[in-house]
Motif scaffolding. Structure first.
Motif, PDB file in Angstrom:
ATOM      1  N   ALA A 166       0.822  -1.207   0.000  1.00 34.58           N
ATOM      2  CA  ALA A 166       0.000   0.000   0.000  1.00 34.58           C
ATOM      3  C   ALA A 166       0.858   1.261   0.000  1.00 34.58           C
ATOM      4  N   ASP A 167       0.423   2.264  -0.754  1.00 33.22           N
ATOM      5  CA  ASP A 167       1.065   3.578  -0.705  1.00 33.22           C
ATOM      6  C   ASP A 167       0.707   4.292   0.591  1.00 33.22           C
ATOM      7  N   LEU A 168      -0.484   3.989   1.119  1.00 34.31           N
ATOM      8  CA  LEU A 168      -0.933   4.531   2.399  1.00 34.31           C
ATOM      9  C   LEU A 168      -1.687   3.445   3.138  1.00 34.31           C
ATOM     10  N   THR A 169      -1.288   3.177   4.365  1.00 32.65           N
ATOM     11  CA  THR A 169      -1.989   2.221   5.211  1.00 32.65           C
ATOM     12  C   THR A 169      -2.660   2.973   6.347  1.00 32.65           C
ATOM     13  N   VAL A 170      -3.980   2.856   6.445  1.00 32.34           N
ATOM     14  CA  VAL A 170      -4.726   3.447   7.555  1.00 32.34           C
ATOM     15  C   VAL A 170      -4.940   2.348   8.584  1.00 32.34           C
ATOM     16  N   ILE A 171      -4.410   2.533   9.768  1.00 31.87           N
ATOM     17  CA  ILE A 171      -4.507   1.524  10.827  1.00 31.87           C
ATOM     18  C   ILE A 171      -5.511   1.999  11.866  1.00 31.87           C
ATOM     19  N   ALA A 172      -6.593   1.255  12.017  1.00 32.18           N
ATOM     20  CA  ALA A 172      -7.633   1.565  12.998  1.00 32.18           C
ATOM     21  C   ALA A 172      -7.865   0.323  13.845  1.00 32.18           C
ATOM     22  N   LEU A 173      -7.063   0.145  14.865  1.00 36.80           N
ATOM     23  CA  LEU A 173      -7.121  -1.054  15.713  1.00 36.80           C
ATOM     24  C   LEU A 173      -7.090  -0.628  17.179  1.00 36.80           C
ATOM     25  N   THR A 174      -8.254  -0.289  17.706  1.00 39.58           N
ATOM     26  CA  THR A 174      -8.325   0.117  19.119  1.00 39.58           C
ATOM     27  C   THR A 174      -9.465  -0.569  19.862  1.00 39.58           C
ATOM     28  N   ILE A 175     -10.619  -0.687  19.221  1.00 42.80           N
ATOM     29  CA  ILE A 175     -11.827  -1.123  19.932  1.00 42.80           C
ATOM     30  C   ILE A 175     -11.677  -2.524  20.510  1.00 42.80           C
ATOM     31  N   ASN A 176     -11.188  -3.468  19.708  1.00 40.72           N
ATOM     32  CA  ASN A 176     -11.047  -4.837  20.213  1.00 40.72           C
ATOM     33  C   ASN A 176     -10.007  -4.921  21.314  1.00 40.72           C
ATOM     34  N   ASP A 177      -8.967  -4.083  21.220  1.00 42.47           N
ATOM     35  CA  ASP A 177      -7.937  -4.117  22.255  1.00 42.47           C
ATOM     36  C   ASP A 177      -8.427  -3.512  23.559  1.00 42.47           C
ATOM     37  N   TRP A 178      -9.158  -2.386  23.494  1.00 46.13           N
ATOM     38  CA  TRP A 178      -9.595  -1.832  24.777  1.00 46.13           C
ATOM     39  C   TRP A 178     -10.690  -2.685  25.410  1.00 46.13           C
ATOM     40  N   ASN A 179     -11.519  -3.321  24.588  1.00 50.00           N
ATOM     41  CA  ASN A 179     -12.547  -4.192  25.167  1.00 50.00           C
ATOM     42  C   ASN A 179     -11.988  -5.536  25.620  1.00 50.00           C
ATOM     43  N   ALA A 180     -10.808  -5.898  25.125  1.00 47.59           N
ATOM     44  CA  ALA A 180     -10.153  -7.139  25.569  1.00 47.59           C
ATOM     45  C   ALA A 180      -9.218  -6.888  26.744  1.00 47.59           C
ATOM     46  N   GLY A 181      -9.026  -5.635  27.116  1.00 44.88           N
ATOM     47  CA  GLY A 181      -8.165  -5.312  28.246  1.00 44.88           C
ATOM     48  C   GLY A 181      -6.681  -5.415  27.958  1.00 44.88           C
ATOM     49  N   THR A 182      -6.271  -5.210  26.721  1.00 45.32           N
ATOM     50  CA  THR A 182      -4.847  -5.234  26.381  1.00 45.32           C
ATOM     51  C   THR A 182      -4.108  -4.155  27.182  1.00 45.32           C
ATOM     52  N   ALA A 183      -3.012  -4.538  27.806  1.00 46.00           N
ATOM     53  CA  ALA A 183      -2.231  -3.576  28.588  1.00 46.00           C
ATOM     54  C   ALA A 183      -1.713  -2.473  27.682  1.00 46.00           C
ATOM     55  N   VAL A 184      -1.731  -1.250  28.176  1.00 49.13           N
ATOM     56  CA  VAL A 184      -1.353  -0.104  27.348  1.00 49.13           C
ATOM     57  C   VAL A 184       0.079  -0.226  26.844  1.00 49.13           C
ATOM     58  N   ALA A 185       0.999  -0.620  27.717  1.00 44.74           N
ATOM     59  CA  ALA A 185       2.402  -0.735  27.296  1.00 44.74           C
ATOM     60  C   ALA A 185       2.552  -1.793  26.206  1.00 44.74           C
ATOM     61  N   THR A 186       1.850  -2.905  26.368  1.00 46.45           N
ATOM     62  CA  THR A 186       1.888  -3.958  25.355  1.00 46.45           C
ATOM     63  C   THR A 186       1.304  -3.457  24.046  1.00 46.45           C
ATOM     64  N   TYR A 187       0.189  -2.756  24.146  1.00 45.33           N
ATOM     65  CA  TYR A 187      -0.467  -2.226  22.957  1.00 45.33           C
ATOM     66  C   TYR A 187       0.446  -1.267  22.205  1.00 45.33           C
ATOM     67  N   LYS A 188       1.080  -0.366  22.912  1.00 43.85           N
ATOM     68  CA  LYS A 188       1.964   0.605  22.269  1.00 43.85           C
ATOM     69  C   LYS A 188       3.108  -0.084  21.529  1.00 43.85           C
ATOM     70  N   ALA A 189       3.702  -1.074  22.157  1.00 42.64           N
ATOM     71  CA  ALA A 189       4.817  -1.787  21.526  1.00 42.64           C
ATOM     72  C   ALA A 189       4.344  -2.521  20.276  1.00 42.64           C
ATOM     73  N   GLN A 190       3.180  -3.177  20.372  1.00 41.44           N
ATOM     74  CA  GLN A 190       2.661  -3.920  19.230  1.00 41.44           C
ATOM     75  C   GLN A 190       2.267  -2.988  18.088  1.00 41.44           C
ATOM     76  N   LEU A 191       1.629  -1.867  18.419  1.00 40.08           N
ATOM     77  CA  LEU A 191       1.234  -0.919  17.384  1.00 40.08           C
ATOM     78  C   LEU A 191       2.459  -0.345  16.693  1.00 40.08           C
ATOM     79  N   GLY A 192       3.506  -0.069  17.454  1.00 42.31           N
ATOM     80  CA  GLY A 192       4.734   0.428  16.859  1.00 42.31           C
ATOM     81  C   GLY A 192       5.329  -0.559  15.873  1.00 42.31           C
ATOM     82  N   THR A 193       5.284  -1.837  16.221  1.00 39.41           N
ATOM     83  CA  THR A 193       5.781  -2.877  15.319  1.00 39.41           C
ATOM     84  C   THR A 193       4.978  -2.906  14.023  1.00 39.41           C
ATOM     85  N   LEU A 194       3.659  -2.785  14.139  1.00 41.58           N
ATOM     86  CA  LEU A 194       2.802  -2.797  12.960  1.00 41.58           C
ATOM     87  C   LEU A 194       3.031  -1.564  12.091  1.00 41.58           C
TER      88      LEU A 194
END
Length: 283
Positions: A166-194
């Motif tokens: 893709a020339d542009l990737t729009v990443i919208a991945l928050t709702i399932n993580d906040w409703n699943a209780g993903t730890a914020v630090a874990t989420y930040k690291a994973q989102l950075g990798t993506l």
């Protein structure tokens, strides 16, 4: 078509969700997931085909297929004629093959030809003489950031992102993580990798989801806000544009009039999101 999402027989199967797709004898939605969710699979010896009906005349088809040494050979057909033979019996990967053919109204059909089973993540029908922005929705219901950075198989979303290129990737991945209780630090690291993975082929725009309803058993607003803030922090750390703020789009809290249920927007809510993305990307 990018993946089969979470479609299964209990809900009428993928064709009930997207009637452009027909699954012939020997074809089904497999439990394995790649870019866009579950894969379509054609069993060895299958007599039917996987067909996609475009909504207008086309003369090209980009086929996304899984490769592995245990898999087989497939053909791509239009108007009853074989237009290409694609060998997926090779090192494990996800490959995109562009097939050219005389202009047709469709359908484009993929068939098993020989060897082992074949797996298709989807494809895109297009016209070679039309200059258009291609918008691919490769998300799937229930996916979290962790699902997008899984690397156990090269056909997973993480391995397939460079294939989609893709020339542009729009990443919208928050709702399932906040409703699943993903730890914020874990989420930040994973989102950075993506983000880093998507950035190998183009720009990245982050986006946060619309608020879920805590009164219907969803995450507390504080939990939702923490994940939302993490998205903005990742964007700032990587020099990205300011994310699209889903909470602001929906008035800062759960907006029942824009929602289908406690977490999913209705058609009006989806249109509001689409317009926000269109405005930011200038499509």
């Amino acid at each position: 078509v990018a993946g089969a999402g979470g479609a299964d027989g209990a809900s009428g199967g993928y064709p009930a969700y997207d009637p452009r797709v027909t699954l012939g004898a020997g074809w089904s939605v497999n439990a394995l997931a790649g870019l866009g969710g579950k894969l379509f699979s054609g069993a060895a010896g299958s007599t039917g085909g996987w067909s996609f009906q475009p909504d207008g005349p086309v003369d090209r088809f980009d086929l996304w297929a899984v490769t592995n040494t245990a898999l087989g050979v497939l053909t791509v057909e239009t108007d009853g004629l074989v237009r290409a033979t694609v060998n997926t019996t090779k090192a494990a990967s996800m490959e995109a093959t562009t097939v050219a053919f005389p202009e047709t109204g469709g359908p484009v059909t993929v068939r098993w030809a020989s060897g082992g089973a074949v797996f298709v993540a989807g494809g895109m029908a297009w016209r070679s003489d039309a200059k258009r922005a291609r918008v691919i929705n490769a998300g799937w219901g229930g996916s979290k950031v962790s699902d997008w950075i899984t690397t156990d198989q090269p056909y997973r979303a993480y391995g397939s992102l460079p294939v989609a290129a893709a020339d542009l990737t729009v990443i919208a991945l928050t709702i399932n993580d906040w409703n699943a209780g993903t730890a914020v630090a874990t989420y930040k690291a994973q989102l950075g990798t993506l983000v880093d993975r998507a950035a190998t082929t183009g720009d990245v725009l982050l986006m946060t989801g619309c608020p879920s309803d805590p009164t219907q058993g969803k995450a507390a607003y504080a939990t939702q806000g923490a994940i939302r803030d993490a998205v903005f922090e990742v964007a700032a750390a990587r020099g990205l544009a300011t994310p699209i703020d889903g909470a602001a789009l929906f008035g800062g809290a759960f907006a029942g009039g824009l929602m289908f249920d406690a977490a999913h927007p209705n058609a009006t809510g989806q249109a509001r999101i689409a317009e926000a993305v269109r405005a930011r990307t200038m499509i």
